[in-house]
Design an enzyme around this catalytic site. Sequence first.
Site, PDB file in Angstrom:
ATOM      1  N   ASN A   1     -52.592 -28.023 115.280  1.00 35.76           N
ATOM      2  CA  ASN A   1     -54.072 -27.805 115.658  1.00 35.76           C
ATOM      3  C   ASN A   1     -54.553 -28.986 116.330  1.00 35.76           C
ATOM      4  OD1 ASN A   1     -56.829 -27.007 115.748  1.00 35.76           O
ATOM      5  ND2 ASN A   1     -57.043 -27.376 113.437  1.00 35.76           N
TER       6      ASN A   1
ATOM      7  N   LYS B   1     -57.416 -29.328 117.618  1.00 34.52           N
ATOM      8  CA  LYS B   1     -59.023 -29.233 117.551  1.00 34.52           C
ATOM      9  C   LYS B   1     -59.802 -29.384 118.825  1.00 34.52           C
ATOM     10  CE  LYS B   1     -58.347 -31.239 112.942  1.00 34.52           C
ATOM     11  NZ  LYS B   1     -59.125 -31.802 111.801  1.00 34.52           N
TER      12      LYS B   1
ATOM     13  N   HIS C   1     -60.988 -21.902 109.778  1.00 35.16           N
ATOM     14  CA  HIS C   1     -60.760 -23.467 109.523  1.00 35.16           C
ATOM     15  C   HIS C   1     -62.019 -23.932 108.823  1.00 35.16           C
ATOM     16  CE1 HIS C   1     -59.876 -27.786 110.201  1.00 35.16           C
ATOM     17  NE2 HIS C   1     -58.799 -27.312 110.351  1.00 35.16           N
TER      18      HIS C   1
ATOM     19  N   GLU D   1     -63.657 -26.504 109.224  1.00 34.31           N
ATOM     20  CA  GLU D   1     -64.483 -27.210 110.408  1.00 34.31           C
ATOM     21  C   GLU D   1     -65.537 -26.147 110.737  1.00 34.31           C
ATOM     22  OE1 GLU D   1     -61.726 -29.461 112.652  1.00 34.31           O
ATOM     23  OE2 GLU D   1     -61.411 -30.913 111.060  1.00 34.31           O
TER      24      GLU D   1
ATOM     25  N   GLU E   1     -55.784 -25.655 103.049  1.00 34.67           N
ATOM     26  CA  GLU E   1     -56.097 -26.859 103.638  1.00 34.67           C
ATOM     27  C   GLU E   1     -57.157 -27.450 102.727  1.00 34.67           C
ATOM     28  OE1 GLU E   1     -54.917 -27.550 108.012  1.00 34.67           O
ATOM     29  OE2 GLU E   1     -56.925 -26.641 107.762  1.00 34.67           O
TER      30      GLU E   1
ATOM     31  N   GLY F   1     -58.012 -34.799 107.686  1.00 33.84           N
ATOM     32  CA  GLY F   1     -58.390 -36.153 108.571  1.00 33.84           C
ATOM     33  C   GLY F   1     -58.733 -37.279 107.679  1.00 33.84           C
TER      34      GLY F   1
ATOM     35  N   SER G   1     -53.770 -34.253 106.408  1.00 34.87           N
ATOM     36  CA  SER G   1     -53.173 -35.496 106.290  1.00 34.87           C
ATOM     37  C   SER G   1     -51.639 -35.362 106.394  1.00 34.87           C
ATOM     38  CB  SER G   1     -53.779 -36.464 105.395  1.00 34.87           C
ATOM     39  OG  SER G   1     -55.183 -36.560 105.620  1.00 34.87           O
TER      40      SER G   1
ATOM     41  N   GLY H   1     -52.912 -31.364 112.028  1.00 36.23           N
ATOM     42  CA  GLY H   1     -54.185 -31.775 112.985  1.00 36.23           C
ATOM     43  C   GLY H   1     -53.821 -32.898 113.601  1.00 36.23           C
ATOM     44  N   GLY H   2     -54.365 -34.107 113.244  1.00 38.17           N
ATOM     45  CA  GLY H   2     -54.384 -35.323 113.842  1.00 38.17           C
ATOM     46  C   GLY H   2     -52.908 -35.811 114.610  1.00 38.17           C
TER      47      GLY H   2
HETATM   48  C1  PEP Z   1     -56.476 -29.467 110.445  1.00 39.57           C
HETATM   49  O1  PEP Z   1     -57.336 -29.743 110.824  1.00 39.57           O
HETATM   50  O2  PEP Z   1     -56.159 -28.367 110.172  1.00 39.57           O
HETATM   51  C2  PEP Z   1     -55.797 -30.534 109.694  1.00 39.57           C
HETATM   52  C3  PEP Z   1     -54.963 -30.455 108.679  1.00 39.57           C
HETATM   53  O3  PEP Z   1     -55.980 -32.111 110.025  1.00 39.57           O
HETATM   54  P1  PEP Z   1     -55.202 -33.151 109.712  1.00 39.57           P
HETATM   55  O4  PEP Z   1     -53.834 -33.076 109.762  1.00 39.57           O
HETATM   56  O5  PEP Z   1     -55.891 -34.107 110.829  1.00 39.57           O
HETATM   57  O6  PEP Z   1     -55.749 -33.748 108.181  1.00 39.57           O
END
Ligand code: PEP
Length: 260
Positions: free
Chosen positions: A10, A12, A102, A104, A172, A178, A218, A239-240
């Site tokens: 993802n 973002k 999600h 966010e 999640e 994050g 994470s 994500g990141g």
């Molecule tokens: C996400 O945004 O779905 C996510 C899991 O982010 P991160 O891996 O950065 O924690």
Amino acid sequence: MARRPFIAGNWKMNLDHLQAIALVQKLAWTMKDAGYDPKGVEVAVFPPFTDLRSVQTLIAADRFPLALGAQDVSPHEAGAHTGDVSAAMLAKLDARYVIIGHSERRADHREDDALVGAKVHAALQHGLVPVLCVGETAEDLERHGASAVPVGQLKAALEGVSADAELVVAYEPVWAIGSGTPATAETAQEVGAALRRALAETLGEDAAERTRILYGGSVKSGNIAGFLRMPDVDGALVGGASLDPAEFAAIARFEKHVGV
Ligand code: PEP
């Protein structure tokens, strides 16, 4: 029934379409060099809307073994919904997946369970596979434990969904996204098992058995193997770390570097 592991990136709101092309090329080459076998694990990228056409063209032209997904979808079919993007438009772009619910979006756009459910229906109607995100906040965790809120969100979103629908569920925990502090693999397993039981109650045993449940929050190459060792964790929503092609390719290679 064996569920094929699924690693989903993802992005973002990161990368314009030129940066997206560069990342996907680098990712595909890195995966090829590492002997990536799509039979063993499915890898998908979820770029912003503005990048989808460029990434889709690249994947199709160079036959990259990557699936494509979007980060959101409108609950509406078409018409006067300024700024929305419909499921039909995404399907036309060969998107196979769409992230729905999600945390966010639930926070930034006040998306509630009813809206998330409507988006799931819109996606399914056009042959898209929803990647339905559920998860508890730190406060929820303290008050209700890890499973109650994600299970409630899942059941609400699946109202009226047919037993043969294909979907992916992503657990999640909001506090893990994050933050650099993932949930433990044991917690991911506990919630994954509770989500699978909820799938059995709502859609039936077959759906529960075939539906992939991901962990997200994470995830890095150093911790992915612990999650994938768990029987009710079938992959990761990343994500990141998905913005770094070498790191994301290393996550997708989880079986090789640790021996699950
Ligand atoms: C996400 O945004 O779905 C996510 C899991 O982010 P991160 O891996 O950065 O924690």
